[in-house]
Scaffold this active site. Structure first.
Site, PDB file in Angstrom:
ATOM      1  N   LYS A 110       0.839  -1.196   0.000  1.00 24.58           N
ATOM      2  CA  LYS A 110       0.000   0.000   0.000  1.00 24.58           C
ATOM      3  C   LYS A 110       0.882   1.258   0.000  1.00 24.58           C
ATOM      4  O   LYS A 110       0.656   2.188  -0.777  1.00 24.58           O
ATOM      5  CB  LYS A 110      -0.911  -0.002   1.225  1.00 24.58           C
ATOM      6  CG  LYS A 110      -2.143   0.818   1.006  1.00 24.58           C
ATOM      7  CD  LYS A 110      -3.322   0.306   1.779  1.00 24.58           C
ATOM      8  CE  LYS A 110      -4.616   0.697   1.124  1.00 24.58           C
ATOM      9  NZ  LYS A 110      -5.780   0.150   1.791  1.00 24.58           N
ATOM     10  N   LYS A 206      -6.093 -14.705 -12.858  1.00 27.14           N
ATOM     11  CA  LYS A 206      -6.570 -15.268 -11.599  1.00 27.14           C
ATOM     12  C   LYS A 206      -7.942 -14.688 -11.239  1.00 27.14           C
ATOM     13  O   LYS A 206      -8.128 -13.476 -11.330  1.00 27.14           O
ATOM     14  CB  LYS A 206      -5.563 -14.956 -10.485  1.00 27.14           C
ATOM     15  CG  LYS A 206      -5.981 -15.546  -9.164  1.00 27.14           C
ATOM     16  CD  LYS A 206      -5.013 -15.284  -8.042  1.00 27.14           C
ATOM     17  CE  LYS A 206      -5.715 -15.714  -6.751  1.00 27.14           C
ATOM     18  NZ  LYS A 206      -4.953 -15.795  -5.585  1.00 27.14           N
ATOM     19  N   LYS A 209     -12.276 -10.740  -7.131  1.00 31.54           N
ATOM     20  CA  LYS A 209     -13.269  -9.654  -7.135  1.00 31.54           C
ATOM     21  C   LYS A 209     -12.676  -8.397  -7.738  1.00 31.54           C
ATOM     22  O   LYS A 209     -13.324  -7.667  -8.462  1.00 31.54           O
ATOM     23  CB  LYS A 209     -13.732  -9.360  -5.700  1.00 31.54           C
ATOM     24  CG  LYS A 209     -14.815 -10.302  -5.235  1.00 31.54           C
ATOM     25  CD  LYS A 209     -14.954 -10.305  -3.729  1.00 31.54           C
ATOM     26  CE  LYS A 209     -13.785 -10.954  -3.073  1.00 31.54           C
ATOM     27  NZ  LYS A 209     -14.033 -11.881  -1.982  1.00 31.54           N
TER      28      LYS A 209
HETATM   29  P1  ADP Z   1     -10.519 -11.869  -3.965  1.00 30.85           P
HETATM   30  O1  ADP Z   1      -9.197 -11.942  -4.702  1.00 30.85           O
HETATM   31  O2  ADP Z   1     -11.650 -12.167  -4.887  1.00 30.85           O
HETATM   32  O3  ADP Z   1     -10.699 -10.574  -3.204  1.00 30.85           O
HETATM   33  P2  ADP Z   1     -10.085 -13.001  -1.381  1.00 30.85           P
HETATM   34  O4  ADP Z   1      -8.757 -12.359  -1.267  1.00 30.85           O
HETATM   35  O5  ADP Z   1     -11.220 -12.482  -0.553  1.00 30.85           O
HETATM   36  O6  ADP Z   1     -10.513 -13.046  -2.917  1.00 30.85           O
HETATM   37  O7  ADP Z   1      -9.904 -14.562  -1.125  1.00 30.85           O
HETATM   38  C1  ADP Z   1     -10.429 -15.282  -0.041  1.00 30.85           C
HETATM   39  C2  ADP Z   1      -9.869 -16.677  -0.085  1.00 30.85           C
HETATM   40  O8  ADP Z   1     -10.136 -17.328  -1.339  1.00 30.85           O
HETATM   41  C3  ADP Z   1      -8.349 -16.704   0.078  1.00 30.85           C
HETATM   42  O9  ADP Z   1      -8.035 -17.723   1.001  1.00 30.85           O
HETATM   43  C4  ADP Z   1      -7.800 -17.064  -1.266  1.00 30.85           C
HETATM   44  O10 ADP Z   1      -6.673 -17.876  -1.137  1.00 30.85           O
HETATM   45  C5  ADP Z   1      -8.944 -17.801  -1.953  1.00 30.85           C
HETATM   46  N1  ADP Z   1      -8.976 -17.431  -3.388  1.00 30.85           N
HETATM   47  C6  ADP Z   1      -9.389 -16.250  -3.893  1.00 30.85           C
HETATM   48  N2  ADP Z   1      -9.289 -16.229  -5.251  1.00 30.85           N
HETATM   49  C7  ADP Z   1      -8.787 -17.435  -5.603  1.00 30.85           C
HETATM   50  C8  ADP Z   1      -8.458 -18.039  -6.861  1.00 30.85           C
HETATM   51  N3  ADP Z   1      -8.638 -17.397  -8.013  1.00 30.85           N
HETATM   52  N4  ADP Z   1      -7.956 -19.278  -6.852  1.00 30.85           N
HETATM   53  C9  ADP Z   1      -7.800 -19.951  -5.682  1.00 30.85           C
HETATM   54  N5  ADP Z   1      -8.087 -19.450  -4.465  1.00 30.85           N
HETATM   55  C10 ADP Z   1      -8.584 -18.202  -4.412  1.00 30.85           C
END
Ligand code: ADP
Ligand code: TRP
Length: 341
Positions: A110, A206, A209
């Site tokens: 950040k 990947k 969100k």
């Molecule tokens: P985002 O990237 O959508 O904000 P988060 O950071 O909230 O997702 O992820 C929450 C959990 O889901 C974490 O433990 C992360 O390892 C898993 N996760 C998120 N996106 C993926 C992905 N594309 N492939 C595998 N695991 C994921």
């Protein structure tokens, strides 16, 4: 064995969350005493809308229940419903070196991007350490991005034990030799390796969100279908051979399909004769077969808000019971506990 993890209440869960995290959490409820909480206090480092925070915290809890989290097996609660966590947070903050926090990836990123950081973001790892140490957790299932936080948690626990537990030896942090494991138990990270480590989104990056490329678990049927049929593919004609790596369709299908079907699909990609639309249809079918029941449960759960209130209240009560002896020992050690005799 005590298993614990926290989930940030942010946005609608997607296939990446499901295969990368949620599915393991649900199945781990059969492996030990599992505690899962919605990290609403952590979310305050980015959410500035009380109504939104409260709503999304409930939504995430409902998602877990719909996906099979069984409140008779696992303890589900809101982080904020156990006020002891913020108390422990302070005891830990008081002895956490600035340098340890300055090395934190999320804080450093950040700052590197020129975004002003709040103290909450800076001390985020200490609150996370409090979450874990408060319940004497053994195993913490997390994504790779959280491993550094687990290392910090162990460092902080050692600091606390070394400062407050007579006879504790930091060189023998689990107390294997000395028989003095300390008041705060050192947890282990449990990182899921393998195929689900990175689920691709509809554009091949990947799934996340923040990239707007997700396939949500519980969107309405028409939106889900549209999303799957819209997965990126190239213009290779129907009859031509296709590279399974050239589109996320194959990787996504692989998450759902049996090994036999997976091999057949790969073969069929390489042979040609079928259009991408065909594979997307199959992905849609498999998605619905796997997630249909959870989607239906989610709809029913939404109609009964009192049920969720009961689950969360019982979860918080249980969590506070587990936390109580740890907090007693901590307060006594630091000198804020009530002294008898
Ligand atoms: P985002 O990237 O959508 O904000 P988060 O950071 O909230 O997702 O992820 C929450 C959990 O889901 C974490 O433990 C992360 O390892 C898993 N996760 C998120 N996106 C993926 C992905 N594309 N492939 C595998 N695991 C994921
Ligand atoms: N920081 C974690 C995440 O963003 C969420 C979290 C908060 C957590 N406290 C925790 C995870 C304690 C495991 C244990 O995903």
């Amino acid at each position: 064995m005590r298993i614990l993890s926290g989930v940030q209440p942010s946005g609608r869960p997607h296939l990446g969350n499901f295969f990368g995290a949620m599915r393991q959490f649900v199945s781990l409820q059969n492996e030990g005493e599992a505690l899962y909480f919605i990290a609403d206090l952590h979310a305050l480092t980015s959410v500035r809308d009380g109504r939104e925070l409260s709503q999304s915290s409930r939504d995430v809890a409902l998602d877990y229940l719909a996906l099979g989290l069984d409140p008779k097996k696992a303890v589900l609660f809101l982080q904020s419903a156990v006020p002891e966590v913020t108390e422990l947070f302070w005891y830990l903050t008081a002895l956490t070196p600035m340098g340890l926090l300055e090395r934190g990836h999320s804080y450093k990123d950040k700052v590197a991007r020129g975004i002003a950081a709040d103290a909450g973001l800076f001390t985020y790892p200490v609150l996370m350490a409090a979450d874990i140490l408060l319940y004497g957790s053994d195993l913490v299932p997390v994504g790779k991005d959280q491993v550094q936080h687990l290392e910090m948690t162990r460092d902080i626990a050692v600091k606390f034990n070394a400062a407050f537990v007579p006879g504790y030896d930091p060189a023998d942090p689990e107390g294997a030799k000395s028989g003095k494991p300390g008041i705060l138990k050192l947890p282990k990270a449990y990182v899921q390796e393998g195929a689900a480590a990175s689920v691709p989104g509809v554009d091949g990056q990947k799934m996340s969100k923040s990239y707007g490329n997700t396939i949500e678990l519980v969107a309405d049927d028409a939106a889900t279908k549209k999303r799957i049929m819209g997965i990126k593919s190239d213009s290779t004609p129907m009859e031509s051979p296709k590279d399974p790596e050239s589109t996320p369709i194959f990787a996504l299908l692989s998450l759902f399909a049996s090994d036999t079907e997976r091999a057949e699909i790969e073969e069929s990609f390489r042979t040609g004769g079928k259009g991408y639309g065909h594979y997307k249809q199959r992905l849609h079918e498999l998605f619905m077969e796997t997630l249909g029941p959870a989607r239906e449960r989610r709809r029913r759960l939404t109609e009964d808000p009192a049920y969720l209130d009961d689950v969360l209240a019982a979860g918080a009560k249980k969590a506070r019971e587990i936390a109580a002896p740890v907090m007693d020992a901590v307060r006594h050690a630091v000198g804020t506990g009530r002294r008898t005799g």
